[in-house]
Design a protein around this motif. Structure first.
Motif, PDB file in Angstrom:
ATOM      1  N   CYS A   1       9.670  38.720  21.742  1.00  9.27           N
ATOM      2  CA  CYS A   1       8.384  39.744  20.873  1.00  9.27           C
ATOM      3  C   CYS A   1       7.773  39.116  19.501  1.00  9.27           C
ATOM      4  O   CYS A   1       7.429  40.064  19.209  1.00  9.27           O
ATOM      5  CB  CYS A   1       8.613  41.352  20.736  1.00  9.27           C
ATOM      6  SG  CYS A   1       8.671  41.799  22.350  1.00  9.27           S
TER       7      CYS A   1
ATOM      8  N   ILE B   1       4.911  43.425  17.836  1.00 10.66           N
ATOM      9  CA  ILE B   1       5.796  44.618  18.280  1.00 10.66           C
ATOM     10  C   ILE B   1       6.499  44.184  17.241  1.00 10.66           C
ATOM     11  O   ILE B   1       6.875  43.662  17.099  1.00 10.66           O
ATOM     12  CB  ILE B   1       5.803  44.357  19.491  1.00 10.66           C
ATOM     13  CG1 ILE B   1       5.678  44.120  21.274  1.00 10.66           C
ATOM     14  CG2 ILE B   1       7.524  44.991  19.944  1.00 10.66           C
ATOM     15  CD1 ILE B   1       6.113  44.150  22.598  1.00 10.66           C
TER      16      ILE B   1
ATOM     17  N   GLU C   1      10.605  47.673  18.339  1.00  7.41           N
ATOM     18  CA  GLU C   1      10.705  48.647  18.781  1.00  7.41           C
ATOM     19  C   GLU C   1      10.390  48.272  20.309  1.00  7.41           C
ATOM     20  O   GLU C   1      10.826  47.045  20.654  1.00  7.41           O
ATOM     21  CB  GLU C   1       8.793  48.196  18.700  1.00  7.41           C
ATOM     22  CG  GLU C   1       8.574  49.222  17.390  1.00  7.41           C
ATOM     23  CD  GLU C   1       7.185  49.002  17.495  1.00  7.41           C
ATOM     24  OE1 GLU C   1       6.046  50.443  16.495  1.00  7.41           O
ATOM     25  OE2 GLU C   1       6.504  47.707  17.326  1.00  7.41           O
ATOM     26  N   THR C   2      10.272  49.390  21.682  1.00  9.34           N
ATOM     27  CA  THR C   2       9.689  48.429  22.851  1.00  9.34           C
ATOM     28  C   THR C   2       8.506  48.397  23.207  1.00  9.34           C
ATOM     29  O   THR C   2       7.541  48.960  22.095  1.00  9.34           O
ATOM     30  CB  THR C   2       9.849  49.695  24.006  1.00  9.34           C
ATOM     31  OG1 THR C   2       8.819  51.051  23.030  1.00  9.34           O
ATOM     32  CG2 THR C   2      11.604  49.748  23.834  1.00  9.34           C
ATOM     33  N   PRO C   3       7.905  46.993  23.942  1.00  9.96           N
ATOM     34  CA  PRO C   3       6.397  47.360  23.641  1.00  9.96           C
ATOM     35  C   PRO C   3       5.826  48.650  23.991  1.00  9.96           C
ATOM     36  O   PRO C   3       4.654  48.771  23.045  1.00  9.96           O
ATOM     37  CB  PRO C   3       5.725  46.499  24.835  1.00  9.96           C
ATOM     38  CG  PRO C   3       7.546  45.726  25.572  1.00  9.96           C
ATOM     39  CD  PRO C   3       8.706  46.557  25.315  1.00  9.96           C
TER      40      PRO C   3
ATOM     41  N   GLN D   1       6.123  51.592  22.485  1.00 10.80           N
ATOM     42  CA  GLN D   1       6.147  52.190  21.584  1.00 10.80           C
ATOM     43  C   GLN D   1       5.615  51.546  19.985  1.00 10.80           C
ATOM     44  O   GLN D   1       4.843  51.745  19.701  1.00 10.80           O
ATOM     45  CB  GLN D   1       7.382  52.479  20.260  1.00 10.80           C
ATOM     46  CG  GLN D   1       8.875  53.211  20.939  1.00 10.80           C
ATOM     47  CD  GLN D   1      10.244  52.691  21.254  1.00 10.80           C
ATOM     48  OE1 GLN D   1      10.365  51.625  19.877  1.00 10.80           O
ATOM     49  NE2 GLN D   1      10.897  54.006  20.823  1.00 10.80           N
TER      50      GLN D   1
ATOM     51  N   ASP E   1       7.897  58.221  28.198  1.00 12.62           N
ATOM     52  CA  ASP E   1       8.004  57.515  27.277  1.00 12.62           C
ATOM     53  C   ASP E   1       6.838  56.029  27.147  1.00 12.62           C
ATOM     54  O   ASP E   1       6.462  54.658  26.464  1.00 12.62           O
ATOM     55  CB  ASP E   1       9.415  56.371  27.164  1.00 12.62           C
ATOM     56  CG  ASP E   1      10.465  57.312  26.964  1.00 12.62           C
ATOM     57  OD1 ASP E   1      10.248  58.119  25.847  1.00 12.62           O
ATOM     58  OD2 ASP E   1      11.771  57.345  27.167  1.00 12.62           O
TER      59      ASP E   1
END
Length: 171
Positions: free
Chosen positions: A32, A73, A77-79, A81, A101
């Protein structure tokens, strides 16, 4: 990765994007991180009105194309988020995930700036159909489009995402 392996592509372009993603992304040191490699994972959001009849797009400042909000990203963060954050930043809309989520539903591989390749994970987000209010520094051209209007102005990568979003919503 597990989600992508069990995902059913909407069209041939997404099928090819999935194959590229599954072949390349596991080999990246920091998938990411846009600084770590010329290829990296990005996240974007298809913003659908609460009524389900419209989609919000913005006129990308550099590309001069109507696109879904999205981008890199951030660390931590997650993708999902990242997609939500980008949607807020680029549209100014009070967005939220369609469910839980985040609901991943589409992937597209495409060239990014500076010779980069983006492996874009797309999430469905919802918002009330209020006037977009993008902050200063972002494209001020953000608008709600009926599905047919959005599909008519979409490039091939966005078109698949729109079709996948409609299929997910049963439209």
């Amino acid at each position: 990765m597990q989600t992508l392996q069990s995902h059913h592509p909407i069209d041939q372009r997404e099928r090819e994007s999935m194959e590229k993603f599954l072949a390349v992304v596991p080999t990246l040191i920091d998938a990411c991180n846009e600084e770590a490699d010329m290829s990296h994972v990005t996240a974007s959001a298809i913003v659908v009105s609460d009524a389900g009849n419209k989609v919000a797009l913005h006129l990308h400042k550099r590309l001069n194309m109507w696109l879904q909000p999205g981008g890199h990203i951030d660390v931590g963060e997650t993708p999902a988020q990242g997609a939500l954050r980008e949607a807020v930043e680029e549209t100014g809309l009070p967005v939220r995930h369609h469910a839980g989520d985040g609901v991943f539903f589409h992937v597209d591989t495409h060239p990014g700036p500076k010779g980069h390749t983006h492996y874009d994970l797309r999430y469905l987000v919802r918002a009330p159909e209020v006037a977009p209010a993008p902050p200063e520094g972002e494209s001020q051209q953000v608008a709600w489009f009926e599905w047919a209007e959005a599909e008519a102005i979409a490039d091939i990568g966005l078109l698949g995402g729109l079709q996948a979003a409609k299929a997910l919503l049963g439209l």
